[in-house]
Write a protein that holds these residues in place. Structure first.
Motif, mmCIF file in Angstrom:
data_model
loop_
_atom_site.group_PDB
_atom_site.id
_atom_site.type_symbol
_atom_site.label_atom_id
_atom_site.label_comp_id
_atom_site.label_asym_id
_atom_site.label_seq_id
_atom_site.Cartn_x
_atom_site.Cartn_y
_atom_site.Cartn_z
ATOM 1 N N GLU A 1 0.834 -1.209 0.000
ATOM 2 C CA GLU A 1 0.000 0.000 0.000
ATOM 3 C C GLU A 1 0.875 1.267 0.000
ATOM 4 N N GLY A 2 1.952 1.223 0.776
ATOM 5 C CA GLY A 2 2.886 2.351 0.823
ATOM 6 C C GLY A 2 3.518 2.579 -0.532
ATOM 7 N N HIS A 3 3.891 1.494 -1.174
ATOM 8 C CA HIS A 3 4.503 1.573 -2.498
ATOM 9 C C HIS A 3 3.521 2.202 -3.498
ATOM 10 N N LEU A 4 2.286 1.753 -3.431
ATOM 11 C CA LEU A 4 1.250 2.278 -4.336
ATOM 12 C C LEU A 4 1.033 3.775 -4.090
ATOM 13 N N ARG A 5 1.002 4.164 -2.842
ATOM 14 C CA ARG A 5 0.765 5.560 -2.467
ATOM 15 C C ARG A 5 1.886 6.468 -3.011
ATOM 16 N N SER A 6 3.104 5.942 -2.982
ATOM 17 C CA SER A 6 4.247 6.769 -3.431
ATOM 18 C C SER A 6 4.302 6.903 -4.961
ATOM 19 N N ARG A 7 3.639 6.000 -5.671
ATOM 20 C CA ARG A 7 3.747 5.991 -7.140
ATOM 21 C C ARG A 7 2.721 6.873 -7.825
ATOM 22 N N VAL A 8 1.590 7.130 -7.185
ATOM 23 C CA VAL A 8 0.499 7.871 -7.857
ATOM 24 C C VAL A 8 0.181 9.169 -7.103
ATOM 25 N N SER A 9 -0.610 10.029 -7.768
ATOM 26 C CA SER A 9 -0.998 11.297 -7.142
ATOM 27 C C SER A 9 -2.008 11.031 -6.016
ATOM 28 N N VAL A 10 -2.232 12.060 -5.190
ATOM 29 C CA VAL A 10 -3.151 11.901 -4.045
ATOM 30 C C VAL A 10 -4.565 11.571 -4.529
ATOM 31 N N ALA A 11 -5.018 12.303 -5.552
ATOM 32 C CA ALA A 11 -6.385 12.093 -6.068
ATOM 33 C C ALA A 11 -6.529 10.691 -6.653
ATOM 34 N N GLU A 12 -5.463 10.277 -7.368
ATOM 35 C CA GLU A 12 -5.497 8.957 -7.994
ATOM 36 C C GLU A 12 -5.500 7.863 -6.914
ATOM 37 N N PHE A 13 -4.671 8.067 -5.888
ATOM 38 C CA PHE A 13 -4.602 7.079 -4.803
ATOM 39 C C PHE A 13 -5.955 6.965 -4.092
#
Lengths: 247, 197
Positions: free
Chosen positions: B62-74
């Protein structure tokens, strides 16, 4: 009217003796010892009340003394039911806190009622007894409601002994709470209706218990020799065990 | 005056609760659904993908995913992940209910071993159901609050343990309890059971 009261007064005692006999016959004391103690106590209390019914000064203390015994044993029985239904959940700390929390709620509410709504009953001792009675009934009804909600949520069913006990107590405790509240508010003019309502609901509760404990519960001893396993079954078990261990 | 109204309201609610509970007991005794049997319980079970559940609850992923995309996208992805986990919880709750009902049937009669296994099934089923219901309530509250866009996106791995119960772990225990029960009651259906759990 006195005849009706006499019949209503004797009926629970007869039914309780029948119930006690059934409880001993089906060996309920191994699972719900407090319920057997409660019923045994009820039989003794009824005998004592009947024997001393004409001794006005002693009867008052006997009546309310045994009433306190009924109330305390009633709480113990419901708590045992709660533990038996949710035996595994009792390991969780907040589930263990539910009962003390309900006890505090019931006592607080009863005391607040005493403070905010003055009673028409005369005599400090009687008021203290009735307020205590209200607290106990509140606790019993709250415990019953919680039990019903949890049983509904978890999909357990109501044919087991535990639920039979809860159903009887729930009905009696609810009626007792309504009647005692009315008695607290209206005073001694409500005594007859209060007493009759309690007796009738108690008779119904005992009939419910007799019904539940009369339902036969068949328990067979474990088989002496385990069934033979086919080679196919052994292969299947090994496969399943391998899959579980692999996870 | 307000104190009196509050006390009276709580008091009357408890009395009404007691009366409603009496009626509920009568309804539960006389109008209950047919009991589950070993033969038909499996047909009611819905498969639960525990690997997928573990993946959704993985903090590192989840942390990895959060770091890869924008806030809105996440936020949008996280909502989809929450709905997926909600579906897994729904299945867990459903399966535990079916197995509790199966346990109910056998916990009162039969040989001592069957009663013991049926009670084990009830115990684990209750834990799974408690977890599933509490976690669902938590996720639904999150989803509701998430619509306001005021709070940051919640972390799904917080759901790993709810009410002191670890979801995936307790579901594994339920599977083991169900396997134990079927080994005694109907070994021929054991494999089918594990496929449906």
């Amino acid at each position: 009217m006195p005849t009706l009261r006499t019949i209503l007064g004797i009926t629970p005692s007869i039914l309780l003796v029948v119930l006690l006999w059934i409880l001993i016959r089906v060996r309920v004391y191994r699972e719900f010892e407090w319920f057997v103690v409660y019923v045994g106590f009820a039989v003794c209390a009824d005998v004592a009340r009947f024997a001393l019914r004409n001794e006005a000064s002693v009867y008052f203390y006997i009546y309310w003394g045994t009433d306190a015994g009924y109330a305390i044993l009633g709480i113990l029985v419901l708590y045992q039911v709660f533990r038996s239904v949710f035996r595994d959940l009792m390991r969780i700390w907040y589930v263990r806190l539910l009962f003390p929390a309900m006890l505090v709620l019931a006592v607080t509410l009863a005391l607040l009622r005493y403070e905010l709504f003055p009673s028409r009953i005369s005599g400090d001792l009687l008021i203290a007894i009735v307020v205590s009675e209200l607290a106990v009934r509140l606790l019993q009804v709250t415990l019953f409601c919680l039990l019903v909600c949890l049983v509904y949520l978890f999909g357990l069913h109501w044919r087991q002994y535990a639920f039979g006990i809860a159903a009887g107590f729930g009905l009696y405790a609810t009626t007792a709470l309504v009647a005692t509240t009315k008695f607290y508010e209206s005073g001694t003019e409500f005594t007859f209706v209060w007493g009759t309502a309690l007796l009738v609901s108690y008779i119904v509760a005992v009939v419910i218990w007799i019904y539940f404990f009369s339902l036969a519960r068949v328990q067979h001893p474990p088989a002496q020799t385990p069934p033979m396993l086919s080679a196919d079954n052994v292969r299947r078990y090994k496969e399943v065990a391998r899959r579980i261990l692999w996870r | 005056m307000i104190h009196q109204a509050i006390v009276r309201f709580i008091w009357d609610s408890i009395v009404l609760g007691g009366i409603a509970s009496c009626f509920a007991v009568v309804i539960m005794i006389f109008w209950r659904p047919p009991e589950r049997t070993v033969d038909d319980a499996i047909d009611y079970l819905v498969p639960v993908d525990l690997d997928r559940a573990e993946g959704l609850l993985d903090a590192a992923a989840e942390g990895h995913l959060r770091s890869r995309v924008s806030v809105a996208e996440f936020r949008s992805i996280q909502r989809r992940r929450m709905h997926l986990y909600l579906e897994i919880l729904r299945r867990m709750a459903h399966n535990s209910a079916v197995l509790i009902q199966l346990g109910n049937r056998h916990a009162e009669s039969g040989d001592v071993e069957t009663i013991e296994r049926a009670r084990g099934l009830q115990d684990e089923g209750i834990r799974v159901r408690l977890y599933a219901l509490a976690a669902s309530a938590k996720i639904r509250t999150w989803l509701l609050l998430d619509r306001t866009h005021v709070l940051p996106s919640p972390v799904l791995c917080d759901i790993k343990e709810v009410c002191g119960i670890q979801g995936v772990e307790v579901y594994e225990k339920l599977k083991t309890a169900a396997s134990m029960f079927f080994v005694g009651a109907m070994p021929s259906k054991l494999e089918q059971l594990l496929e449906h759990l």
